[in-house]
Design an enzyme around this catalytic site. Structure first.
Site, PDB file in Angstrom:
ATOM      1  CE1 TYR A 161      -3.150  -2.996   0.523  1.00 55.84           C
ATOM      2  CE2 TYR A 161      -2.591  -3.002   2.851  1.00 55.84           C
ATOM      3  CZ  TYR A 161      -3.240  -3.569   1.776  1.00 55.84           C
ATOM      4  OH  TYR A 161      -3.978  -4.706   1.957  1.00 55.84           O
ATOM      5  CG  ASN A 180      -9.021  -9.497  13.034  1.00 59.47           C
ATOM      6  OD1 ASN A 180      -8.957  -9.553  11.814  1.00 59.47           O
ATOM      7  ND2 ASN A 180      -7.966  -9.697  13.803  1.00 59.47           N
ATOM      8  CB  SER A 213      -8.190 -15.738  10.180  1.00 57.71           C
ATOM      9  OG  SER A 213      -9.474 -15.469   9.639  1.00 57.71           O
TER      10      SER A 213
END
Length: 315
Positions: free
Chosen positions: A54, A125, A150
């Site tokens: 990024y 998250n 995850s």
């Protein structure tokens, strides 16, 4: 007073570009809080920017880390009530350091009943999972998760069931995840079982995908045209091609929604997170002193890992 921080001044492999630097603290800016950090986790979202993925929106030099928890040590008069309180010092200047300065209005107070290790992981998250479920409702639908072991997928699965999903399936890479997923009401699917994946994808209404690559292409090829495929990550390191116009593919990046959130909306998101996160199953945490950050990064890369590496800023 000096501050130990993990800086990166060029892009590359995280272990190669991160450098600990000890320097005096700068004067606190107006409207900011100074927070003495307690814990900061290691996430994919922390490591990927270091690689340069990024680079167009990652100015250098920078301190690594996006989330964590600490105690307010200094504040302006308007926010003096936060001194001594635990907060999430979000939208500041990197959390992998002993002290973080952050905009006071965006700091998230931590309720007294929330454990600090859980609070340290309450941003990336949980907020992503919550916002995806708000935008792509699972109610009455058959849901398929990739990278189901995850942290984000674990919350997506549990919260989708709580929001009324008909069934939730979770594709996992390591067999150690199967029992844990089952205990959460998520039906485990081995990533090597391509026949099972195709059959489940053929009946999936919503897919939340964090993997990309060939797995994403296989799911898209089998999904019904009425389904929605939500991509929120590329853990495989590979993008994917869609061979037909439908099902609809949506790309979710939490950063695209943050600027649209007013301060009150931002704070309201976390009031909801505190209620749901504390009642959810989440991965355990393994602590590493900030000075052992290289060991923490190696632990993060281990396949089948069940515990989240967390940097402890105090020895």
């Amino acid at each position: 007073m000096n501050n130990l921080a993990l800086w990166y001044r060029r892009f590359g492999e995280p272990a190669a570009v991160l450098q600990p630097e000890n320097a005096p603290l700068a004067p606190l800016g107006p409207g900011d809080l100074r927070v003495r950090m307690l814990y900061a986790p290691v996430n994919a979202s922390d490591l990927i920017p270091l690689t340069g993925a990024y680079r167009h929106r990652t100015p250098l030099p920078a301190v690594a880390g996006y989330e964590g928890v600490g105690v307010v040590t200094q504040a302006s008069e308007a926010f003096a009530h936060l001194i001594g309180r635990r907060v999430l010092p979000l939208r500041g200047h990197g959390t992998w350091q002993q002290y973080v300065d952050c905009p006071a209005e965006y700091a998230i107070p931590v309720p007294d009943g929330i454990d600090s290790l859980l609070a340290a992981r309450a941003y990336i998250n949980p907020l992503a999972a919550q916002m995806m479920l708000e935008r792509y409702s699972p109610r009455g639908k058959r849901v398929l998760l990739t990278a189901a072991g995850s942290d984000c997928a674990i919350l997506l699965g549990q919260w989708a069931r709580g929001a009324g999903a008909e069934a939730v399936y979770g594709i996992h890479r390591s067999p150690v995840h199967a029992g844990r997923l089952s205990s959460m009401g998520i039906i485990p699917v081995d990533q090597q079982d391509t026949a099972a994946i195709s059959a489940i994808a053929a009946g999936a209404d919503v897919v939340y995908d964090a993997t990309g690559g060939g797995l994403a292409e296989a799911i898209l090829a089998a999904m019904p045209q009425t389904g929605i495929f939500v991509c929120y990550g590329l853990l495989s390191g590979q993008t994917f091609r869609q061979q037909r116009a439908l099902p609809r593919v949506e790309w979710f990046h939490i950063r695209n929604y943050l600027d649209a959130l007013s301060v009150e909306m931002w704070q309201a998101q976390f009031r909801q997170i505190w209620q749901t996160l504390s009642a959810s199953q989440y991965s355990s945490a393994t602590l590493y002193p900030l000075t052992e950050w290289q060991v923490a990064l190696r632990n993060y890369q281990q396949a089948g890992r069940l515990s989240k590496p967390v940097l402890a800023m105090e020895e």
